[in-house]
Design a protein around this motif. Structure first.
Motif, mmCIF file in Angstrom:
data_model
loop_
_atom_site.group_PDB
_atom_site.id
_atom_site.type_symbol
_atom_site.label_atom_id
_atom_site.label_comp_id
_atom_site.label_asym_id
_atom_site.label_seq_id
_atom_site.Cartn_x
_atom_site.Cartn_y
_atom_site.Cartn_z
ATOM 1 N N GLN A 20 0.812 -1.215 0.000
ATOM 2 C CA GLN A 20 0.000 0.000 0.000
ATOM 3 C C GLN A 20 0.844 1.262 0.000
ATOM 4 O O GLN A 20 0.331 2.352 -0.272
ATOM 5 N N GLU A 21 2.121 1.137 0.298
ATOM 6 C CA GLU A 21 3.014 2.282 0.194
ATOM 7 C C GLU A 21 4.460 1.811 0.080
ATOM 8 O O GLU A 21 4.799 0.692 0.476
ATOM 9 N N VAL A 22 5.281 2.654 -0.523
ATOM 10 C CA VAL A 22 6.728 2.472 -0.505
ATOM 11 C C VAL A 22 7.312 3.771 0.035
ATOM 12 O O VAL A 22 6.602 4.774 0.164
ATOM 13 N N ARG A 23 8.584 3.763 0.358
ATOM 14 C CA ARG A 23 9.204 4.961 0.915
ATOM 15 C C ARG A 23 10.437 5.364 0.109
ATOM 16 O O ARG A 23 11.189 4.512 -0.366
ATOM 17 N N ILE A 24 10.612 6.661 -0.051
ATOM 18 C CA ILE A 24 11.842 7.178 -0.637
ATOM 19 C C ILE A 24 12.976 6.836 0.320
ATOM 20 O O ILE A 24 12.849 7.000 1.535
ATOM 21 N N ILE A 25 14.080 6.345 -0.214
ATOM 22 C CA ILE A 25 15.116 5.812 0.675
ATOM 23 C C ILE A 25 16.331 6.719 0.847
ATOM 24 O O ILE A 25 17.197 6.438 1.674
ATOM 25 N N GLY A 26 16.429 7.816 0.099
ATOM 26 C CA GLY A 26 17.582 8.692 0.251
ATOM 27 C C GLY A 26 17.265 10.117 -0.162
ATOM 28 O O GLY A 26 16.234 10.404 -0.765
ATOM 29 N N GLY A 27 18.171 11.042 0.196
ATOM 30 C CA GLY A 27 18.024 12.424 -0.222
ATOM 31 C C GLY A 27 17.137 13.244 0.693
ATOM 32 O O GLY A 27 16.832 12.856 1.823
ATOM 33 N N GLN A 28 16.679 14.398 0.177
ATOM 34 C CA GLN A 28 15.957 15.361 1.011
ATOM 35 C C GLN A 28 14.603 14.847 1.497
ATOM 36 O O GLN A 28 14.082 15.314 2.516
ATOM 37 N N TRP A 29 14.015 13.901 0.759
ATOM 38 C CA TRP A 29 12.706 13.363 1.154
ATOM 39 C C TRP A 29 12.825 11.941 1.711
ATOM 40 O O TRP A 29 11.868 11.172 1.670
ATOM 41 N N LYS A 30 13.970 11.609 2.242
ATOM 42 C CA LYS A 30 14.196 10.273 2.793
ATOM 43 C C LYS A 30 13.098 9.886 3.772
ATOM 44 O O LYS A 30 12.679 10.696 4.598
ATOM 45 N N ARG A 31 12.620 8.653 3.630
ATOM 46 C CA ARG A 31 11.570 8.035 4.455
ATOM 47 C C ARG A 31 10.165 8.566 4.144
ATOM 48 O O ARG A 31 9.195 8.158 4.788
ATOM 49 N N THR A 32 10.028 9.446 3.163
ATOM 50 C CA THR A 32 8.695 9.923 2.798
ATOM 51 C C THR A 32 7.896 8.784 2.174
ATOM 52 O O THR A 32 8.347 8.140 1.226
ATOM 53 N N TRP A 64 20.938 16.582 -12.855
ATOM 54 C CA TRP A 64 20.525 15.567 -13.829
ATOM 55 C C TRP A 64 19.123 15.861 -14.345
ATOM 56 O O TRP A 64 18.260 16.362 -13.626
ATOM 57 N N ARG A 65 18.913 15.523 -15.608
ATOM 58 C CA ARG A 65 17.593 15.626 -16.243
ATOM 59 C C ARG A 65 17.097 14.207 -16.499
ATOM 60 O O ARG A 65 17.740 13.435 -17.214
ATOM 61 N N CYS A 66 15.957 13.866 -15.908
ATOM 62 C CA CYS A 66 15.493 12.479 -15.894
ATOM 63 C C CYS A 66 14.055 12.358 -16.386
ATOM 64 O O CYS A 66 13.255 13.278 -16.226
ATOM 65 N N LEU A 67 13.750 11.190 -16.933
ATOM 66 C CA LEU A 67 12.395 10.861 -17.360
ATOM 67 C C LEU A 67 12.026 9.503 -16.791
ATOM 68 O O LEU A 67 12.733 8.519 -17.018
ATOM 69 N N ASP A 68 10.924 9.456 -16.045
ATOM 70 C CA ASP A 68 10.388 8.198 -15.524
ATOM 71 C C ASP A 68 9.220 7.842 -16.434
ATOM 72 O O ASP A 68 8.119 8.361 -16.300
ATOM 73 N N ALA A 69 9.475 6.935 -17.398
ATOM 74 C CA ALA A 69 8.564 6.773 -18.530
ATOM 75 C C ALA A 69 7.303 5.982 -18.212
ATOM 76 O O ALA A 69 6.286 6.178 -18.868
ATOM 77 N N PHE A 70 7.351 5.087 -17.270
ATOM 78 C CA PHE A 70 6.168 4.331 -16.842
ATOM 79 C C PHE A 70 6.064 4.537 -15.336
ATOM 80 O O PHE A 70 6.329 3.627 -14.554
ATOM 81 N N ALA A 71 5.688 5.738 -14.926
ATOM 82 C CA ALA A 71 5.957 6.190 -13.562
ATOM 83 C C ALA A 71 5.261 5.376 -12.475
ATOM 84 O O ALA A 71 5.858 5.098 -11.440
ATOM 85 N N GLY A 72 3.996 5.010 -12.678
ATOM 86 C CA GLY A 72 3.304 4.222 -11.657
ATOM 87 C C GLY A 72 3.236 4.927 -10.321
ATOM 88 O O GLY A 72 2.607 5.974 -10.175
ATOM 89 N N SER A 73 3.931 4.404 -9.325
ATOM 90 C CA SER A 73 3.977 5.013 -7.997
ATOM 91 C C SER A 73 4.882 6.236 -7.952
ATOM 92 O O SER A 73 4.851 7.001 -6.978
ATOM 93 N N GLY A 74 5.723 6.403 -8.972
ATOM 94 C CA GLY A 74 6.668 7.517 -8.995
ATOM 95 C C GLY A 74 7.926 7.274 -8.193
ATOM 96 O O GLY A 74 8.761 8.173 -8.051
ATOM 97 N N ALA A 75 8.099 6.052 -7.678
ATOM 98 C CA ALA A 75 9.214 5.786 -6.759
ATOM 99 C C ALA A 75 10.576 6.071 -7.388
ATOM 100 O O ALA A 75 11.462 6.611 -6.723
ATOM 101 N N LEU A 76 10.764 5.715 -8.663
ATOM 102 C CA LEU A 76 12.069 5.910 -9.287
ATOM 103 C C LEU A 76 12.349 7.388 -9.560
ATOM 104 O O LEU A 76 13.394 7.920 -9.184
ATOM 105 N N GLY A 77 11.416 8.052 -10.215
ATOM 106 C CA GLY A 77 11.628 9.455 -10.538
ATOM 107 C C GLY A 77 11.729 10.341 -9.309
ATOM 108 O O GLY A 77 12.574 11.251 -9.242
ATOM 109 N N LEU A 78 10.882 10.091 -8.307
ATOM 110 C CA LEU A 78 10.924 10.897 -7.095
ATOM 111 C C LEU A 78 12.184 10.614 -6.281
ATOM 112 O O LEU A 78 12.705 11.510 -5.611
ATOM 113 N N GLU A 79 12.684 9.405 -6.347
ATOM 114 C CA GLU A 79 13.966 9.091 -5.698
ATOM 115 C C GLU A 79 15.081 9.920 -6.315
ATOM 116 O O GLU A 79 15.955 10.462 -5.617
ATOM 117 N N ALA A 80 15.054 10.036 -7.664
ATOM 118 C CA ALA A 80 16.065 10.851 -8.349
ATOM 119 C C ALA A 80 15.944 12.317 -7.947
ATOM 120 O O ALA A 80 16.943 13.000 -7.687
#
Length: 208
Positions: A20-32, A64-80
Motif C-alpha cells: 500500500q506504500e513504498v518509501r523514498i530511501i535517500g536524499g531530502q525526502w528520505k523516508r517519505t 541531472w535531467r530524468c524521465l520516468d517513462a512508466f511512472a506508476g507510484s513515482g518511486a524511481l523518478g521521485l527518488e532521483a
C-alpha cells in the motif's frame, strides 16, 4: 533475432497484491511514504533494488535531467529528485495514477523540479528524441510472456532520448542479453536480479 533469456512465470509472491506504500530511501525526502494504488500491473520497484541502483548511479544527482517513462507510484523518478535531479518528468497514462502523482508532487512542494505528464510513455520518449537526457527509467508492464515488443520499442525510444553519456535503467522479467541490447545500440553497464525481476543499467554502445 537475438532475444532476452527465456522468461519465467511470476511466483505467487510476485503476483500478490502490491504494497500500500513504498518509501523514498535517500536524499531530502528520505523516508517519505508514497502511496501505491491497487492498479493492474502496478509493481513498484522494491527498496533493495532502488538502493542498489542509486549506489550505482551515485547518491548525488544534482543537475541531472530524468524521465520516468512508466511512472506508476513515482518511486524511481521521485527518488532521483530527492537526490538532487534538477528536472524529473513522471509520465503515466492511467488518469487515477497520474492524479495521485500530482498530489504527491504538490505535497512535497516539488513543482520546481518534478513535472507529471499524463500520456503514453512511448510517445513521450519519441517526442524527446535528441533531448540528451541524463537518465531514463523504464519499468513497463511485464505482461504475459514478457511483453518483448513493448520492451524493445521502449528501449529504442529511450536510446534516442538520452545523451552520449546518458543512462537507461531497465526493469524486466528477463535478463536482456548483450546481443539483444547491441541490436538496439545499447550495452550493459551494470545488472542484477532480485527474485523474478532483472534490473539493468544501460548505456549507448561504444563505437570502435
Amino acid at each position: 533475432m537475438n532475444r532476452p533469456s527465456s522468461p519465467r512465470r511470476p511466483s505467487p509472491a510476485s503476483t500478490a497484491q502490491a504494497p500500500q506504500e513504498v518509501r523514498i530511501i535517500g536524499g531530502q525526502w528520505k523516508r517519505t511514504p508514497l502511496p501505491v494504488k491497487n492498479a493492474p500491473g502496478l509493481r513498484p520497484t522494491p527498496a533493495r533494488v532502488r538502493e542498489t541502483l542509486f549506489n550505482w548511479l551515485g547518491q548525488d544527482l544534482s543537475g541531472w535531467r530524468c524521465l520516468d517513462a512508466f511512472a506508476g507510484s513515482g518511486a524511481l523518478g521521485l527518488e532521483a529528485a530527492s537526490r538532487g535531479a534538477s528536472e524529473v518528468t513522471l509520465v503515466e497514462q492511467d488518469p487515477s495514477l497520474a492524479k495521485g502523482l500530482q498530489a504527491i508532487v504538490t505535497r512535497l512542494k516539488a513543482e520546481g523540479s518534478v513535472r507529471v505528464e499524463r500520456g503514453d510513455a512511448l510517445a513521450a520518449m519519441r517526442q524527446r528524441q535528441g533531448a540528451a537526457l541524463d537518465l531514463v527509467f523504464l519499468d513497463p508492464p511485464f505482461g504475459d510472456g514478457g511483453n518483448e515488443a513493448l520492451f524493445r520499442s521502449a528501449l529504442q525510444a529511450a536510446r534516442g532520448a538520452i545523451g552520449v553519456n546518458g543512462l537507461i535503467y531497465l526493469e524486466a522479467p528477463v535478463v536482456w542479453t548483450a546481443d539483444a541490447l547491441a541490436s538496439l545500440g545499447l550495452q550493459v553497464h551494470r545488472q542484477g536480479r532480485a527474485g523474478q525481476v532483472a534490473f539493468h543499467l544501460l548505456r549507448t554502445l561504444a563505437v570502435d
